[in-house]
Design a protein around this motif. Sequence first.
Motif, short mmCIF file in Angstrom:
data_model
loop_
_atom_site.label_atom_id
_atom_site.label_comp_id
_atom_site.label_asym_id
_atom_site.label_seq_id
_atom_site.Cartn_x
_atom_site.Cartn_y
_atom_site.Cartn_z
N LYS A 1 0.48 -1.78 -0.21
CA LYS A 1 0.08 -0.15 -0.04
C LYS A 1 0.88 1.83 -0.08
O LYS A 1 0.89 2.34 -0.50
CB LYS A 1 -1.29 0.25 1.56
CG LYS A 1 -1.84 -0.80 0.85
CD LYS A 1 -2.29 -1.19 2.34
CE LYS A 1 -4.09 -2.36 2.28
NZ LYS A 1 -4.73 -2.38 3.35
N ARG A 2 1.47 1.47 0.29
CA ARG A 2 2.82 2.42 0.43
C ARG A 2 4.08 2.50 -0.38
O ARG A 2 4.02 4.10 -0.98
CB ARG A 2 4.22 1.78 1.57
CG ARG A 2 3.45 2.66 2.95
CD ARG A 2 4.72 2.69 4.00
NE ARG A 2 5.51 1.45 4.35
CZ ARG A 2 5.49 0.66 4.73
NH1 ARG A 2 4.20 0.19 4.86
NH2 ARG A 2 6.53 -0.87 4.35
N SER A 3 4.37 1.09 -1.22
CA SER A 3 5.20 1.26 -2.58
C SER A 3 4.31 1.62 -3.94
O SER A 3 5.00 2.30 -4.84
CB SER A 3 6.00 0.09 -3.23
OG SER A 3 6.26 -0.05 -1.19
N ASP A 4 3.17 0.72 -4.16
CA ASP A 4 2.43 0.92 -5.75
C ASP A 4 1.59 1.66 -5.86
O ASP A 4 0.83 2.24 -5.23
CB ASP A 4 1.23 -0.29 -5.33
CG ASP A 4 0.85 -0.75 -6.56
OD1 ASP A 4 0.97 -0.65 -7.91
OD2 ASP A 4 1.31 -2.10 -7.20
N PRO A 5 1.85 2.28 -7.06
CA PRO A 5 1.18 3.72 -7.28
C PRO A 5 0.03 3.39 -7.63
O PRO A 5 -0.99 4.59 -7.62
CB PRO A 5 2.11 4.04 -8.68
CG PRO A 5 3.47 3.08 -8.83
CD PRO A 5 3.23 1.99 -7.53
N LEU B 1 -2.39 2.68 -6.00
CA LEU B 1 -3.10 2.17 -4.58
C LEU B 1 -2.21 3.49 -3.45
O LEU B 1 -2.72 3.56 -2.14
CB LEU B 1 -2.57 1.94 -3.63
CG LEU B 1 -2.91 -0.36 -3.67
CD1 LEU B 1 -2.26 -1.52 -3.29
CD2 LEU B 1 -4.37 0.17 -4.05
N THR B 2 -1.77 4.72 -4.23
CA THR B 2 -0.64 5.63 -3.57
C THR B 2 -1.49 7.16 -4.14
O THR B 2 -1.80 6.85 -5.22
CB THR B 2 0.93 5.32 -3.95
OG1 THR B 2 0.81 5.69 -4.40
CG2 THR B 2 1.49 4.20 -2.44
N THR B 3 -1.35 7.84 -3.68
CA THR B 3 -1.30 9.28 -4.32
C THR B 3 -0.62 9.65 -4.94
O THR B 3 -0.24 10.74 -6.12
CB THR B 3 -2.03 10.54 -3.60
OG1 THR B 3 -0.51 10.90 -2.92
CG2 THR B 3 -2.88 9.71 -2.48
N ARG B 4 -0.13 9.42 -5.45
CA ARG B 4 1.66 9.38 -6.29
C ARG B 4 1.37 9.35 -8.51
O ARG B 4 2.51 10.41 -8.73
CB ARG B 4 2.55 8.04 -6.43
CG ARG B 4 3.81 8.65 -5.19
CD ARG B 4 4.69 7.50 -4.91
NE ARG B 4 4.81 6.17 -4.48
CZ ARG B 4 5.27 5.16 -5.04
NH1 ARG B 4 6.52 5.32 -6.33
NH2 ARG B 4 5.00 4.47 -4.02
N ARG B 5 0.05 8.82 -8.19
CA ARG B 5 -0.21 9.17 -9.83
C ARG B 5 -1.27 11.14 -9.67
O ARG B 5 -1.66 10.76 -8.84
CB ARG B 5 -1.13 7.84 -10.14
CG ARG B 5 -0.28 6.97 -9.87
CD ARG B 5 0.37 6.69 -11.46
NE ARG B 5 1.16 5.50 -12.16
CZ ARG B 5 -0.24 3.79 -12.03
NH1 ARG B 5 -0.68 4.16 -12.81
NH2 ARG B 5 1.13 3.42 -12.31
N GLN C 1 -12.60 3.11 -7.09
CA GLN C 1 -11.09 3.00 -6.11
C GLN C 1 -10.40 1.66 -6.51
O GLN C 1 -11.17 0.62 -7.01
CB GLN C 1 -11.61 3.08 -5.02
CG GLN C 1 -12.41 1.76 -4.40
CD GLN C 1 -13.10 1.29 -2.86
OE1 GLN C 1 -12.60 2.68 -1.94
NE2 GLN C 1 -14.06 0.98 -2.92
#
Length: 179
Positions: free
Chosen positions: A52-56, A58-62, A91
Amino acid sequence: RRVVTMFGNTFGNLENELRFVRDSLSWLSPGDILVLDVMQTLAPADNPAAIKRSDPALTTRRTKEWFALQVDFLTGPMRRNTPGIERIEVQPLLDLHSCAIPGSYAIEMQAEAFAGGHKTKTFSVGYFKRYTVDGLTDGLRPDGWDYLTHIEYGSGVKMLCAVFQRSAIVKKQPRKKAK
């Protein structure tokens, strides 16, 4: 020798990749090549917090713009074929239970359709599995596929192009009758 390629998340969209390789590629001969282009895991499948921390996905990095384009693409059939939908909310959800390949995990894109001010239906509109080289190797070996090599590429979501060679024809084992 024949070469079978699976690009564009084709392999990762299969319900059961091992059954597909075993049943649908059983016609391939020793020496034939299988090239799989897949997304690579970004954290160990047994560590949901790290995923959940690493996969884009599942994160707001996109960016919001990128996510909006993805949502438009994934929900297009719903919008075109379901009258009365007022809005659709999508989601990403982590799925650790639907993967046949050892060490893999999946991101399911779940869409909720709203009409008349309330939720009417929930759809799975996308499924993106992530793999490791070791998991692919361990998963395909029992069905007569030997790992040859791989190439990692991409940024953000790391991509993996893995190459296997058919070593032997594996006969299907008869299913045991239920008692």
